[in-house]
Design a protein around this motif. Structure first.
Motif: not given
Lengths: 331, 331
Positions: A177-179, B174-176, B256-257, B296-297
């Motif tokens: 979820d980028i929201s 990939i779904r973001i 980045a995501v 990121a972790l």
């Protein structure tokens, strides 16, 4: 059984360390368990006591299998992360407070007099299903373990994919979820799969809807003293409660997005879901599969098996034993 | 050079097949190119003519290197997917219309009289950077190639990860974005990384903002006859145009995501971005790194290298040649 008759030697010890309980078992060379024992970890009493509890649990499991430690080939330990697998230490697991930079494999090895290997708990559980459960006979497996968080494991051609910094297969933390209003999870990351689809998230999302005044049969359940759990929500959902059904449906969608993202990265034979939430059974799996088909490219959508795990809470110690076999007994 | 003096034998042919152009080159045993030639693919004239064009380009590259085909060890072909790598056929690439179930490796092998291997173009480009570019010396690499779509490649310990159905490393899909208003990409999937961060998506998002009446210096550029491209938008963004800066900033976040999601799955040493968009340079890379650290972790955030590619448009044929070396010449 008397001393392992009917089981295939060598035997391995597997240990599944959690913040609340530690479970240990003896497993034969085919992944079949001979015994298992679970004891409270008493994690808050510190790492020295913890190592003692872990080894006590292991000794009881060996006794229960009517064996002695000298009958065991080696031992595997699955533990919560973060950890450094190259160094075989756990760093500072959230639910093992004060267990800092602990060389757990070395400690267990010293106590039990067996070669020991440390592995991430979700990786070990995935290896258990790969070796002796839902993934038996497959080549490449991805597993999501749904609990307080979401643990994942990736098995590539029989090997556990650990990543270059022991952070491979941390896919509970992929961002879906980028929201700007994305949910927050326990690690402080926004929009992660875990923040939407863990058992904790299912409860939180439901509680928020109830707080917002959505009507639901769950209200009377809570008023009669029941605790809001993922199980209660899934039961209400499949019994027709509108709010709970919506939560179940959305959870299936989120879990499918997690599967699709790993299908478009790893492209495994099989995706396995495990953990308490799979008690929801076949109808829930069908909803996940529906959303996988909707969100995946045609070939992986058609060819990837999407299943629930088979080993229940035994996957952790069976897989940990399998890790010992993989490291110390593979030809 | 005269016949490859100063280069390390054996020599490999690499071919990078695209819908518009085909580029071929001769590469030495260290990944250093001796020659390269690019010709229009003329893909619309069908697969038979296409194979002829591919091999013509290859022969010209060999000639340009002052070699003959008998000096070449083997040939690798990078092609758009979908493909079946086990069968070594391309299935029905979107930008090679009518090239259906074509056994491309066999056709090229027959025409050139060399052993040939087929690989996905994004996988080949990633292997090129791994072997001879930004990833030289690393163990595990993830690459995003930013163009019309987003191609990805995953190299695990020197091996290309193809997945079980030739759909590994399709991480552009990939779904973001799980929201109901998620963007659609060319394959009909909603919310994919590619729908937000490809060059096509950068243009589409900007055009939508302009259509909605947002003020921008881009308006006068378009009125003066310039075409809206990712390059124009990035230039305007770094020149201070508010709309364009916002688009650049959001694109850095989306990319980045994508990196974070693969860091939490593969956990590579290095993430590489390639394609036209990296012309935006260091300031853009810094914005991507900023959002990687935010999402990121802690351990992968601190330890994973995030870089731009080094080989430019040569990565495809160099990597394809590397695939031939990997398959036919590895000791």
């Amino acid at each position: 059984m008397a001393g392992g008759d009917g089981y295939k030697r060598p035997f391995f010890l597997g240990i599944d360390l959690g913040g609340t309980n530690v479970k240990a078992g003896v497993v034969d060379d085919t992944g079949r368990p001979l015994s298992s024992v679970s004891l409270p970890t008493e994690a808050d009493r510190g790492p020295e006591h913890g190592v003692h509890r872990i080894c006590q649990t292991a000794r009881e499991a060996v006794l229960k299998a009517e064996l002695t430690l000298s009958d065991l080939h080696s031992v595997g330990v699955g533990s919560p992360g973060p950890m450094d697998l190259a160094e075989q230490i756990i760093i500072n697991p959230h639910n093992l407070p004060g267990w800092i930079n602990l060389p757990l494999a070395a400690k267990v090895s010293e106590n039990l007099g067996l070669r020991a290997v440390l592995q991430n708990d979700a990786n070990a559980a995935a290896y258990g299903e790969y070796w002796a459960g839902a993934g038996r006979g497959c080549h490449t497996l991805v597993q999501f373990t749904l609990g307080t968080g979401i643990g994942t494991g990736i098995i590539l051609g029989g090997q556990i994919w650990e990543g270059r910094h022991s952070h491979g297969a941390e896919a509970g933390h992929i961002r879906i979820d980028i929201s700007p209003t994305a949910r927050l999870n326990g690690t402080g990351l926004y929009g992660s799969l875990e923040a939407y689809a863990s058992a904790t998230a299912v409860v939180a999302r439901t509680q928020e809807a109830l707080n917002a005044g959505e009507p639901s049969s769950l209200k009377s359940s809570l008023e009669s003293g029941q605790r809001l759990t993922a199980r209660l929500i899934f039961e209400a959902g499949f019994a027709g409660d509108l709010l709970a059904s919506r939560i179940v449906e959305e959870t299936a969608f989120y879990l499918a997005v997690g599967a699709v993202n790993l299908m478009h990265t790893i492209d495994p034979d099989i995706v396995v879901y495990s953990g308490g939430m799979i008690a929801a059974g076949g109808p829930f799996l069908e909803r996940i599969k529906h959303y996988v088909r909707e969100n995946a490219l045609p070939i992986p959508a058609a060819k990837t098996e999407i299943v629930f795990a088979k080993l229940g809470t035994d996957a952790g110690f069976i897989g940990a034993a399998g890790c010992a076999r993989l490291k110390f007994a593979a030809a």
